[in-house]
Design a protein around this motif. Structure first.
Motif, PDB file in Angstrom:
ATOM      1  N   LYS A 158     -10.258   3.203  -5.856  1.00  0.00           N
ATOM      2  CA  LYS A 158     -10.396   5.425  -5.544  1.00  0.00           C
ATOM      3  C   LYS A 158      -9.349   6.351  -5.175  1.00  0.00           C
ATOM      4  N   ALA A 159      -8.528   5.670  -4.200  1.00  0.00           N
ATOM      5  CA  ALA A 159      -7.427   6.078  -4.308  1.00  0.00           C
ATOM      6  C   ALA A 159      -6.163   5.975  -5.902  1.00  0.00           C
ATOM      7  N   ALA A 160      -6.109   5.077  -5.649  1.00  0.00           N
ATOM      8  CA  ALA A 160      -5.237   4.296  -7.072  1.00  0.00           C
ATOM      9  C   ALA A 160      -5.744   5.790  -8.107  1.00  0.00           C
ATOM     10  N   ALA A 161      -6.508   5.751  -8.520  1.00  0.00           N
ATOM     11  CA  ALA A 161      -7.344   6.854  -9.878  1.00  0.00           C
ATOM     12  C   ALA A 161      -7.158   8.028  -9.424  1.00  0.00           C
ATOM     13  N   LEU A 162      -6.734   8.466  -7.911  1.00  0.00           N
ATOM     14  CA  LEU A 162      -6.344   9.889  -7.697  1.00  0.00           C
ATOM     15  C   LEU A 162      -4.998  10.309  -7.731  1.00  0.00           C
ATOM     16  N   TRP A 163      -3.998   8.982  -7.102  1.00  0.00           N
ATOM     17  CA  TRP A 163      -3.043   9.452  -7.229  1.00  0.00           C
ATOM     18  C   TRP A 163      -2.548   8.937  -8.945  1.00  0.00           C
TER      19      TRP A 163
ATOM     20  N   ASN B 218       0.763  -0.998  -0.048  1.00  0.00           N
ATOM     21  CA  ASN B 218       0.193   0.070   0.052  1.00  0.00           C
ATOM     22  C   ASN B 218       1.332   1.436   0.659  1.00  0.00           C
ATOM     23  N   ASN B 219       1.090   1.699  -1.099  1.00  0.00           N
ATOM     24  CA  ASN B 219       2.189   2.820  -0.939  1.00  0.00           C
ATOM     25  C   ASN B 219       2.011   3.562  -2.021  1.00  0.00           C
ATOM     26  N   GLY B 220       0.742   4.387  -2.033  1.00  0.00           N
ATOM     27  CA  GLY B 220       0.720   5.090  -2.999  1.00  0.00           C
ATOM     28  C   GLY B 220       1.256   6.587  -2.472  1.00  0.00           C
ATOM     29  N   ARG B 221       1.753   6.942  -1.650  1.00  0.00           N
ATOM     30  CA  ARG B 221       1.986   7.707  -0.941  1.00  0.00           C
ATOM     31  C   ARG B 221       3.631   8.055  -1.256  1.00  0.00           C
ATOM     32  N   ALA B 222       4.507   6.958  -1.756  1.00  0.00           N
ATOM     33  CA  ALA B 222       5.922   6.789  -1.727  1.00  0.00           C
ATOM     34  C   ALA B 222       6.262   7.610  -3.163  1.00  0.00           C
ATOM     35  N   VAL B 223       5.599   8.082  -3.920  1.00  0.00           N
ATOM     36  CA  VAL B 223       6.243   8.030  -5.297  1.00  0.00           C
ATOM     37  C   VAL B 223       6.154  10.157  -4.677  1.00  0.00           C
TER      38      VAL B 223
ATOM     39  N   ASP C 258      -3.127  19.013  -3.052  1.00  0.00           N
ATOM     40  CA  ASP C 258      -4.563  18.788  -2.948  1.00  0.00           C
ATOM     41  C   ASP C 258      -4.657  17.045  -3.284  1.00  0.00           C
ATOM     42  N   LEU C 259      -4.912  16.644  -4.614  1.00  0.00           N
ATOM     43  CA  LEU C 259      -4.900  15.146  -4.678  1.00  0.00           C
ATOM     44  C   LEU C 259      -4.342  14.407  -4.041  1.00  0.00           C
ATOM     45  N   ILE C 260      -2.966  14.438  -3.588  1.00  0.00           N
ATOM     46  CA  ILE C 260      -2.428  13.671  -2.469  1.00  0.00           C
ATOM     47  C   ILE C 260      -2.609  14.137  -1.505  1.00  0.00           C
ATOM     48  N   LYS C 261      -3.404  14.959  -1.290  1.00  0.00           N
ATOM     49  CA  LYS C 261      -4.390  14.615   0.336  1.00  0.00           C
ATOM     50  C   LYS C 261      -5.506  13.980   0.166  1.00  0.00           C
ATOM     51  N   GLN C 262      -6.276  14.446  -0.889  1.00  0.00           N
ATOM     52  CA  GLN C 262      -7.775  13.013  -1.457  1.00  0.00           C
ATOM     53  C   GLN C 262      -7.130  11.879  -1.140  1.00  0.00           C
ATOM     54  N   ALA C 263      -6.092  11.592  -1.700  1.00  0.00           N
ATOM     55  CA  ALA C 263      -5.602  10.086  -2.170  1.00  0.00           C
ATOM     56  C   ALA C 263      -5.497   9.290  -0.318  1.00  0.00           C
ATOM     57  N   LEU C 264      -5.012  10.265  -0.055  1.00  0.00           N
ATOM     58  CA  LEU C 264      -3.848   9.691   1.582  1.00  0.00           C
ATOM     59  C   LEU C 264      -5.394   9.134   2.002  1.00  0.00           C
ATOM     60  N   ALA C 265      -6.328  10.769   1.870  1.00  0.00           N
ATOM     61  CA  ALA C 265      -7.444  10.066   2.999  1.00  0.00           C
ATOM     62  C   ALA C 265      -8.779   8.695   1.776  1.00  0.00           C
ATOM     63  N   GLU C 266      -8.789   8.588   1.270  1.00  0.00           N
ATOM     64  CA  GLU C 266      -9.374   7.793   0.781  1.00  0.00           C
ATOM     65  C   GLU C 266      -8.958   6.343   1.073  1.00  0.00           C
ATOM     66  N   THR C 267     -10.230   5.614   1.346  1.00  0.00           N
ATOM     67  CA  THR C 267     -10.080   4.612   1.890  1.00  0.00           C
ATOM     68  C   THR C 267      -9.852   2.899   0.721  1.00  0.00           C
ATOM     69  N   ASP C 268     -11.182   3.710  -0.539  1.00  0.00           N
ATOM     70  CA  ASP C 268     -11.264   2.596  -1.112  1.00  0.00           C
ATOM     71  C   ASP C 268     -10.112   2.529  -1.955  1.00  0.00           C
ATOM     72  N   GLN C 269      -9.071   1.197  -2.381  1.00  0.00           N
ATOM     73  CA  GLN C 269      -7.893   1.265  -2.745  1.00  0.00           C
ATOM     74  C   GLN C 269      -7.996   1.886  -4.342  1.00  0.00           C
TER      75      GLN C 269
END
Length: 608
Positions: free
Chosen positions: A550-555, A506-511, A537-548
């Motif tokens: 949806k988070a992937a789409a934001l990343w 679960n590493n969306g924030r790591a790049v 803002d997209l980083i902030k939204q992705a970090l708050a998103e619990t649905d993986q």
């Protein structure tokens, strides 16, 4: 690790790879390994000196600020965290190397054991007995030492390369860091002044409940929080560190260990020696061992061929910071059991632009100039420098394959990824540079990096851009890029670092977070000081998103925005070729760092 963390992976299909962000010398590609050495067999052999040889110095020795993977490799011997990763044998399931395990912590926190609150905002972590500092006499590592370590993360001298991991998760961390930076905008950061600030200010979400219990309170649930706690930035710090300016020359002579080895000698640009730490106890460490008597790093050998000769001749055991020579890969791949190519999912190298530079009329601040460079570079030629298709393939996205948020697209296509000089010329003319311009390119003066510089410089020359080289020593390179004053003083315009995501899974924030979130403070991995509120803002939204999903789409949206701004040129996704001397046994590969774990191997024979 610049990253530095900078960036020097994985035997599963790309669909199952999910990505560690560190600065790197070597790289990776997400395919099955062309070769795989057999795992070691037999009982461990104690004794001997592990000999590493290579080119440059460390980026830092202070765990708070280390971000270069080769430095992380030896730091693993002298600095422990609450949680850690383990190495895997060649040919084994490398996803085991993504698994977070208890290190100084006694267990993984769960709701069942009371370590994790029902709302997933509070982590209560118990410390293991017998973990000691190498002080006189040895002293137990306490929860207060971890609190001190977290207070050092955003120090204004040599802070973490990825403070956003902590400011975006831990309650009160952002406010503490803002106050710390502001306090030293004009004040001189002496050791006493820094310690006084840290000891006089608290982080609301990092508390020592008692000597054996540290409690973290988050601002929102973070499924990757244990990964964040496993990074070296989250190391404990002994009280003696208050006496030193973080990572200065004096600090480097007084590093205190809580791992199986301790630094007994460090000569800048020359050598490092680690020997057994008598305060370390095997029963207190479930991750590491103390098989070899000592670990020696010899610097000053700048050519990969010279290092390879020593490894094969038996006068050295492992490369310190240089890759396997490209020309040797076909021979080694065909018949040498000590050679392995590990697949991975990294961005290495990539071109970063200094958006602060005022050179050539502020050219790096102009979108069309950066877009012209996007079209100019021959990515296939860069891949050939590393060994061609076995080792590297062209990359078109910020987030590499095998990482959450990756979707293939190519906003700057060129024929066969070989560059388009005509398109580059057209865009330069549109940007107001019909007669070209001159820029400064910073590069490492060792390994494949001079060839990288020559390759992309030749590409840019074809469309009218002259690049003057700024050679930097290997060990100084990431520290240089992480010092914003060099960018603001227009000392460089573009450079080609590498990046390994800081963890896989679960590493969306790591790049996106360390490389592109607004951060122009000392220690940053956002080397060119890029700042776009939409990306933040997209980083902030992705970090708050619990649905993986949806988070992937934001990343992915963040990826598209960054490349739309053309603030980096992704060049290659690389595999990592590694070679070891035949006496090195139990060489366990650490996917997150692209190196072997020096705390688990042994030598047979163990002399010299």
């Amino acid at each position: 690790m610049a990253s530095l963390r900078h960036l020097s992976i994985i035997t599963v299909a790309a669909a199952t790879l999910l990505a560690t962000s560190c600065a790197t010398e070597n790289g990776a590609k997400n395919s099955a390994p062309p070769t795989a050495a057999a795992p070691s067999s037999g009982s461990p052999v104690a004794g001997g000196t592990l000999r590493l040889v290579g080119s440059g110095d460390v980026d830092h020795l202070d765990p708070t600020s280390i971000y270069y993977v080769v430095t992380i490799g030896i730091m693993r011997g002298y600095s422990r965290q609450l949680f850690a990763l383990q190495g895997v044998a060649a040919g084994a399931d490398t996803t085991k190397g993504y698994e977070v395990l208890p290190d100084i912590a006694t267990e993984l926190p769960t709701e069942a054991n009371g370590g994790l609150s029902a709302d997933k905002l509070t982590y209560t972590i118990k410390l293991r007995d017998g973990v000691q500092w190498d002080t006189q006499p040895p002293r137990q590592v306490t929860a207060s030492d971890f609190v001190r370590g977290f207070k050092r993360i955003c120090n204004p001298v040599a802070g973490s390369g990825a403070p956003g991991y902590y400011t975006s998760t831990i309650k009160g961390m952002a406010e503490y860091c803002d106050a710390y930076i502001k306090a030293f905008e004009k004040a001189k950061p002496t050791a006493k002044a820094l310690a006084d600030f840290q000891n006089g200010h608290d982080i609301a979400g990092v508390q020592a409940k008692d000597d054996k219990t540290v409690v973290f309170t988050l601002t929102q649930p973070a499924g990757d929080f244990l990964n964040i706690l496993s990074l070296n930035f989250a190391s404990a710090a002994p009280q003696e560190y208050d006496q030193y300016v973080p990572d200065d020359a004096t600090f480097r002579q007084h590093v205190i260990s809580n791992g199986p080895y301790k630094i007994t000698s460090y000569v800048a640009t020359k050598s490092i020696k680690l020997e057994k730490n008598p305060a370390w106890k095997q029963e207190s460490d479930p991750i590491r061992h103390q098989y070899v008597n000592a670990i020696e790093v010899k610097m000053g050998v700048a050519e990969p061929d010279a290092v390879q000769q020593q490894l094969e001749a038996g006068s050295a055991d492992l490369s310190w910071d240089l890759p396997v020579p490209t020309a040797q890969i076909p021979r080694l791949k065909s018949n040498d059991p000590n050679f392995t190519i590990y697949p991975g999912a990294v961005t290495n190298p990539y071109v970063v632009f200094n958006l602060q530079s005022k050179n050539a009329g502020g050219a790096m601040g102009k979108l069309k100039v950066r877009q012209a460079i996007e079209y100019a570079i021959n990515k296939t030629a860069i891949a050939k420098i590393y060994g061609g298709a076995d080792v590297a393939t062209a990359l078109h996205t910020v987030i590499p394959p095998g990482n959450i948020g990756y979707q293939e697209y190519n906003p700057y296509p060129t024929p066969n990824d070989q560059g388009d000089p005509a398109k580059c010329k057209q865009m330069l003319s549109e940007a107001g540079y019909p007669d070209g311009l001159t820029l400064i390119g910073a590069f490492r003066n060792a390994g494949n990096h001079p060839a990288n510089f020559q390759s992309y410089s030749a590409d840019l020359k074809k469309c009218g851009i002259t690049v003057k080289g700024l050679p930097l020593r290997q060990g100084d390179y990431y520290t240089y890029l992480q010092t914003p004053s060099h960018a603001k003083n227009s000392e460089w315009d573009l450079s080609a670092p590498g990046w390994i995501p800081d963890w896989y899974g679960n590493n969306g924030r790591a790049v996106m977070q360390p490389l592109f979130q607004t951060n122009c403070n000392a220690g940053t991995s956002n080397y060119g000081c890029y700042s776009n509120p939409k990306v933040d803002d997209l980083i902030k939204q992705a970090l708050a998103e619990t649905d993986q999903a949806k988070a992937a789409a934001l990343w992915h949206q963040a990826d598209q925005t960054v490349l739309g701004d053309a603030v980096m040129v992704p060049l290659n996704n690389q595999n990592t070729p590694l070679y070891k001397n035949k006496r090195v046994q139990n060489a366990l590969y650490l996917p997150s760092y692209q190196i072997y774990d020096v705390t688990n191997l042994w030598l047979n024979p163990n002399t010299p």
